[in-house]
Design a protein around this motif. Structure first.
Motif, PDB file in Angstrom:
ATOM      1  N   PRO A   1       0.794  -1.240   0.000  1.00  0.00           N
ATOM      2  CA  PRO A   1       0.000   0.000   0.000  1.00  0.00           C
ATOM      3  C   PRO A   1       0.822   1.283   0.000  1.00  0.00           C
ATOM      4  CG  PRO A   1      -0.832  -1.570   1.625  1.00  0.00           C
ATOM      5  CD  PRO A   1       0.505  -2.079   1.172  1.00  0.00           C
ATOM      6  N   HIS A   2       2.138   1.175   0.217  1.00  0.00           N
ATOM      7  CA  HIS A   2       2.960   2.376   0.410  1.00  0.00           C
ATOM      8  C   HIS A   2       3.942   2.637  -0.730  1.00  0.00           C
ATOM      9  CE1 HIS A   2       1.363   2.483   4.471  1.00  0.00           C
ATOM     10  NE2 HIS A   2       1.685   1.201   4.587  1.00  0.00           N
TER      11      HIS A   2
ATOM     12  N   LEU B   1      15.645  -0.832   7.091  1.00  0.00           N
ATOM     13  CA  LEU B   1      16.271   0.471   7.272  1.00  0.00           C
ATOM     14  C   LEU B   1      15.185   1.505   7.560  1.00  0.00           C
ATOM     15  CD1 LEU B   1      19.318   1.281   6.838  1.00  0.00           C
ATOM     16  CD2 LEU B   1      18.607   2.177   4.630  1.00  0.00           C
ATOM     17  N   TRP B   2      14.837   1.661   8.847  1.00  0.00           N
ATOM     18  CA  TRP B   2      13.834   2.675   9.162  1.00  0.00           C
ATOM     19  C   TRP B   2      14.406   4.070   8.883  1.00  0.00           C
ATOM     20  CZ3 TRP B   2       8.917   3.056   9.404  1.00  0.00           C
ATOM     21  CH2 TRP B   2       8.340   4.246   9.886  1.00  0.00           C
TER      22      TRP B   2
ATOM     23  N   GLU C   1      10.444   7.383   5.174  1.00  0.00           N
ATOM     24  CA  GLU C   1       9.966   8.278   4.117  1.00  0.00           C
ATOM     25  C   GLU C   1       8.685   7.765   3.470  1.00  0.00           C
ATOM     26  OE1 GLU C   1      13.033   8.946   1.254  1.00  0.00           O
ATOM     27  OE2 GLU C   1      14.549   9.417   2.761  1.00  0.00           O
ATOM     28  N   THR C   2       8.339   6.495   3.703  1.00  0.00           N
ATOM     29  CA  THR C   2       7.188   5.907   3.012  1.00  0.00           C
ATOM     30  C   THR C   2       6.122   5.356   3.953  1.00  0.00           C
ATOM     31  OG1 THR C   2       8.268   3.738   2.881  1.00  0.00           O
ATOM     32  CG2 THR C   2       8.633   5.260   1.047  1.00  0.00           C
ATOM     33  N   MET C   3       6.509   4.939   5.169  1.00  0.00           N
ATOM     34  CA  MET C   3       5.554   4.347   6.114  1.00  0.00           C
ATOM     35  C   MET C   3       5.041   5.415   7.075  1.00  0.00           C
ATOM     36  SD  MET C   3       5.593   1.088   5.225  1.00  0.00           S
ATOM     37  CE  MET C   3       4.990   0.113   6.605  1.00  0.00           C
TER      38      MET C   3
ATOM     39  N   GLY D   1       5.792   2.575  14.715  1.00  0.00           N
ATOM     40  CA  GLY D   1       4.859   1.701  15.408  1.00  0.00           C
ATOM     41  C   GLY D   1       3.874   1.042  14.466  1.00  0.00           C
ATOM     42  N   ALA D   2       3.391   1.801  13.480  1.00  0.00           N
ATOM     43  CA  ALA D   2       2.444   1.242  12.514  1.00  0.00           C
ATOM     44  C   ALA D   2       3.097   0.140  11.686  1.00  0.00           C
ATOM     45  CB  ALA D   2       1.913   2.349  11.606  1.00  0.00           C
ATOM     46  N   PHE D   3       4.373   0.325  11.345  1.00  0.00           N
ATOM     47  CA  PHE D   3       5.093  -0.707  10.604  1.00  0.00           C
ATOM     48  C   PHE D   3       5.201  -1.991  11.420  1.00  0.00           C
ATOM     49  CE2 PHE D   3       9.538  -2.425   9.976  1.00  0.00           C
ATOM     50  CZ  PHE D   3       9.193  -3.258   8.927  1.00  0.00           C
TER      51      PHE D   3
END
Length: 233
Positions: A121-122, A158-159, A193-195, A199-201
């Protein structure tokens, strides 16, 4: 070599199937587990089992920055781990896990299917050779260990990343074709940059685990025992 300190502020250890009949969760050996490390407190450069530091690492830079140099027991590329890293390790008995051939490529392709609802979705998520990418930019690196009856699939996500620490890595002599000789900065992508949030990830990964498994929390000691068995004899 010295073992990495992979303790973090949040470590989830989940058993991926119920305990056998007649045994409590505390008594179970947690043969099938997932470990989720939300950050690594002690920065480290981690190489695959066949990696040669003179080809892959700016050793003087690691010393200058106080970054540990570690070799893991699985294959895969060289990564920098720190508080910006999120590690997910699936450790399964083949008979209990998904129906997939116990060979590197089929297992790697299955993980693409597993993570599609998390990342699809991202952005334009796909498995590019052995990396997870959005388009042509890498945000996750994978390593595996497969025996006759067990498999381990490990991902470093890689957050975010510290550009200074990336100087610890040399441009690898062997690189994925899709990298096209790009620098680290042009090749990798921050998941932040995308999520929507870290926490949601993490929640999304655990939701996806529930689609395939029946996860229950176990102790870190049980999970470590399963990981040790996952290394084989």
């Amino acid at each position: 070599g010295e073992e990495p300190d992979l303790r973090s502020q949040a470590v989830a250890a989940l058993r991926l199937r119920p305990a056998p009949a007649g045994r409590s969760a505390a008594e179970d050996d947690a043969e099938d587990v997932v470990l989720i490390n939300d950050g690594v407190p002690d920065p480290a450069v981690v190489m695959g089992i066949s990696g040669k530091k003179e080809n892959l690492v700016n050793v003087e830079e690691t010393k200058r920055q106080g970054v540990k140099l570690i070799k893991r027991f699985t294959g895969g590329g060289t990564v920098v781990l720190d508080h910006n890293s999120i590690l997910v390790s699936l450790i399964c008995e083949a008979e209990h896990g998904p129906e997939v051939s116990l060979f590197p490529r089929p297992l790697m392709k299955w993980t693409e299917t597993f993570y599609q609802p998390v990342f699809g979705p991202h952005g334009e998520f796909r498995l590019s050779e052995t990396d997870y990418t959005f388009g042509e930019r890498k945000f996750g690196g994978n390593a595996q260990y497969i025996s006759k009856s067990r498999w381990l699939h490990h991902t470093s996500f890689l957050w975010d990343y510290d550009s200074e620490k990336m100087r610890c890595l040399k441009h690898p002599p062997k690189e994925p074709v899709y990298r096209e000789k790009r620098s680290h900065e042009d090749f990798i992508l921050r998941l932040s940059e995308t999520m929507p949030s870290r926490g949601a990830f993490l929640d999304s990964v655990q939701d996806q685990l529930r689609e395939y498994f029946d996860p229950h929390t176990v102790t870190l000691e049980q999970a470590r025992s399963a990981a040790d068995r996952g290394k084989g004899p």
